[in-house]
Every structure is written in C-alpha cells, then in structure tokens.
Design a protein around this motif. Structure first.
Motif, mmCIF file in Angstrom:
data_model
loop_
_atom_site.group_PDB
_atom_site.id
_atom_site.type_symbol
_atom_site.label_atom_id
_atom_site.label_comp_id
_atom_site.label_asym_id
_atom_site.label_seq_id
_atom_site.Cartn_x
_atom_site.Cartn_y
_atom_site.Cartn_z
ATOM 1 N N ASP A 57 -2.352 86.904 -24.757
ATOM 2 C CA ASP A 57 -1.891 85.867 -23.636
ATOM 3 C C ASP A 57 -2.631 84.610 -23.511
ATOM 4 O OD1 ASP A 57 0.042 87.879 -22.926
ATOM 5 O OD2 ASP A 57 -1.479 88.737 -21.663
ATOM 6 N N VAL A 58 -3.204 84.229 -24.469
ATOM 7 C CA VAL A 58 -3.789 82.981 -24.567
ATOM 8 C C VAL A 58 -3.035 81.964 -24.713
ATOM 9 C CG1 VAL A 58 -5.466 81.341 -26.013
ATOM 10 C CG2 VAL A 58 -5.965 83.826 -25.587
ATOM 11 N N PRO A 59 -2.897 80.828 -23.668
ATOM 12 C CA PRO A 59 -2.122 79.653 -23.602
ATOM 13 C C PRO A 59 -2.223 78.776 -24.907
ATOM 14 C CG PRO A 59 -3.203 79.752 -21.519
ATOM 15 C CD PRO A 59 -3.939 80.744 -22.370
ATOM 16 N N ILE A 60 -1.259 78.470 -25.615
ATOM 17 C CA ILE A 60 -1.346 77.723 -26.748
ATOM 18 C C ILE A 60 -0.870 76.201 -26.624
ATOM 19 C CG2 ILE A 60 -0.427 77.384 -28.996
ATOM 20 C CD1 ILE A 60 -1.776 80.178 -28.604
ATOM 21 N N ASP A 61 -1.710 75.372 -27.293
ATOM 22 C CA ASP A 61 -1.381 74.041 -27.291
ATOM 23 C C ASP A 61 -0.363 73.737 -28.334
ATOM 24 O OD1 ASP A 61 -1.324 71.144 -27.681
ATOM 25 O OD2 ASP A 61 -3.560 70.808 -27.985
ATOM 26 N N GLU A 107 11.116 85.370 -35.045
ATOM 27 C CA GLU A 107 10.416 84.378 -34.295
ATOM 28 C C GLU A 107 10.157 84.397 -33.060
ATOM 29 O OE1 GLU A 107 12.731 81.089 -37.340
ATOM 30 O OE2 GLU A 107 13.776 81.736 -35.343
ATOM 31 N N ALA A 108 10.959 85.270 -32.150
ATOM 32 C CA ALA A 108 10.956 85.432 -30.844
ATOM 33 C C ALA A 108 9.466 85.985 -30.225
ATOM 34 C CB ALA A 108 12.074 86.269 -30.200
ATOM 35 N N LEU A 109 8.740 86.745 -31.334
ATOM 36 C CA LEU A 109 7.467 87.239 -30.984
ATOM 37 C C LEU A 109 6.361 86.030 -31.072
ATOM 38 C CD1 LEU A 109 7.355 90.225 -33.578
ATOM 39 C CD2 LEU A 109 8.093 90.091 -31.409
ATOM 40 N N PHE A 110 6.796 84.763 -31.406
ATOM 41 C CA PHE A 110 5.694 83.782 -31.127
ATOM 42 C C PHE A 110 5.770 82.964 -29.753
ATOM 43 C CE2 PHE A 110 6.013 84.009 -35.934
ATOM 44 C CZ PHE A 110 4.830 84.030 -36.260
ATOM 45 N N PRO A 111 4.729 82.551 -29.330
ATOM 46 C CA PRO A 111 4.753 81.741 -28.066
ATOM 47 C C PRO A 111 5.837 80.933 -28.247
ATOM 48 C CG PRO A 111 2.500 81.998 -28.690
ATOM 49 C CD PRO A 111 3.333 82.470 -29.837
ATOM 50 N N ALA A 112 6.605 80.475 -27.003
ATOM 51 C CA ALA A 112 7.791 79.416 -27.029
ATOM 52 C C ALA A 112 7.212 78.259 -27.245
ATOM 53 C CB ALA A 112 8.163 79.413 -25.657
ATOM 54 N N GLY A 113 8.134 77.583 -28.186
ATOM 55 C CA GLY A 113 7.708 76.029 -28.660
ATOM 56 C C GLY A 113 7.070 75.790 -29.644
#
Length: 243
Positions: free
Chosen positions: A103-107, A147-153
């Motif tokens: 759950d690390v926020p991604i840039d 693709e849905a397994l990756f963080p949004a955006g």
C-alpha cells in the motif's frame, strides 16, 4: 552532490534493466499445484513480494539513472513482481523502514507500466512443468484483470504491444530466444530516450546476456544485480543489466 536516483543520463544514452520475477509459491509449497485453478501461473511467495519491493528501491537509489517505463510479462508472478518493484521505484514518500511495500502511495507522474506478451515465459515443457501446463494449450490470460492489479493511473494503455498474443504452446527454444531478442530490441528502438525495466523470466534474463552483450561484467556491486553488460549490440550507448 545529487543522489543517484536524480542523475539523468545523456540524451544519447539508453539503459535497459531485465528483471527476473521473484520467488514463486510452488517452489516453496509443493502441494500448491495440486489444488490450484491455474497451476501454470503461480503467484509470488510472501518473501518474494518483499524482495521485489526492496529490489525496486535499490534500482532507484543505486543504479545511477532513472527508470522511465516498465514492461512486464502477463504471468501473475511477473505482474506481482512489477507492482512491488514499482512501489520501490516510484514512492511518493520513501520510508526506509518499510521492507514490504504494501500500500505504498505511487507517484503517478513518473510510473508507466504496460503488459507485453512477448516477455512471457518460454512456452514449452523445458520451462513450464508438463504436469502444470494447460491441457488445451490455452493459458487464459485476461489483460484487463492483470492491469487492474496495478495502482490506479499508472497503466499506459496507449502502448501497442510488440506481441499481440501469446506464442503457441511447445514453442521451440530457439524461437523463444529470437522472440526475446526481437521484443527487447523493438522496445529499445521504440523508446530510445527512455530507460526501460523489463520484468520477465529466467530464460529471458539468460538470453539477454547471450544475445546482446559484447562484454559481460559479472558484478555484485548493487547487492541485487547478478550481472551487468556494456557495449550492447542494440547500437545505443548505455547499459543492459540483469537483475
């Protein structure tokens, strides 16, 4: 002095990192295969998830150049490896005490990822255990679900894959070797100003050395990199690394 992650290579330099997926669960839990719905597509073992995240962090801090774009095999273990590596590569805030990357926020402004069929496992019984392979040769990948397994955006759906479908089952090994060569060169040519991370399988990592390296430099200087090679026959000035 700038940190290694902030250094930008010269305009005529391209670097490609070929990363093998992390530890797969069936190598640690032998009975997993007997109950799995998709025994040919094992996920990562827990420790493999953590190591993929830590490898992504080390790529960011120790390679000396940024990663601009990630391409990944459609096998689940590779998608999970890429997701974890991306968490280490592109965190909004880096917590050195975090060793799991959960759950690390991604840039999102820096992370771009696309699934590439051409980076898939060598599709024959030399690479995939015959007792685990689908009996009809249909591996049944659903790209939208992956693709849905990756963080949004961060999924770049505008990218046209080099291979639009999987190779056929019992693909000859020499054909697979040529496939890896074609895909890696095609991606390098398509994104000549970008450094690429390719998340794939062990055979592709080996073929990367054999096919593209004029000079092989065995090195453990990063603690995670099994080897690096310079003087790539792609024709660009830069490095090709195997993780």
């Amino acid at each position: 002095m700038d940190s290694l992650e902030s250094q930008t290579p010269p305009n005529d330099t391209q670097n490609i990192v070929v990363m093998r997926h992390g530890d797969r669960i069936d190598n640690f839990e032998p009975h997993w295969v007997s109950t799995a719905a998709r025994p040919w597509d094992p996920p990562l073992f827990g420790a493999g998830m953590d190591r993929a995240f830590c490898t992504g962090r080390k790529l960011r801090t120790q390679l000396g150049f940024p990663i601009h774009r990630v391409f990944v095999s459609p096998f689940l273990r590779c998608v999970q490896t890429a997701k974890q590596a991306i968490s280490g590569l592109f965190p909004l805030v880096d917590d050195p005490s975090d060793v799991s990357g959960r759950d690390v926020p991604i840039d999102q402004s820096k992370a771009k990822v696309s699934i590439e069929y051409g980076l898939c496992e060598m599709l024959n019984s030399a690479a995939i255990r015959p007792q685990s392979a689908p009996t009809n040769g249909d591996f049944g990948f659903n790209v939208e679900e992956l693709e849905a397994l990756f963080p949004a955006g961060i999924v770049d759906r505008s990218v046209e894959p080099v291979y639009k479908e999987l190779p056929k089952w019992q693909e000859p090994s020499d054909v697979a070797r040529n496939r890896y060569a074609q895909v890696i060169k095609a991606l390098a040519d398509k994104y000549p100003k970008e450094n690429l991370l390719l998340v794939t399988h062990g055979k592709a990592s080996i073929f990367c050395f054999v096919l593209f390296c004029d000079l092989l430099l065995l090195s453990l200087r990063f603690g995670f990199c099994r080897g690096g090679c310079w003087g790539s026959s792609f024709g660009f000035q830069g490095g090709c690394y195997c993780v």
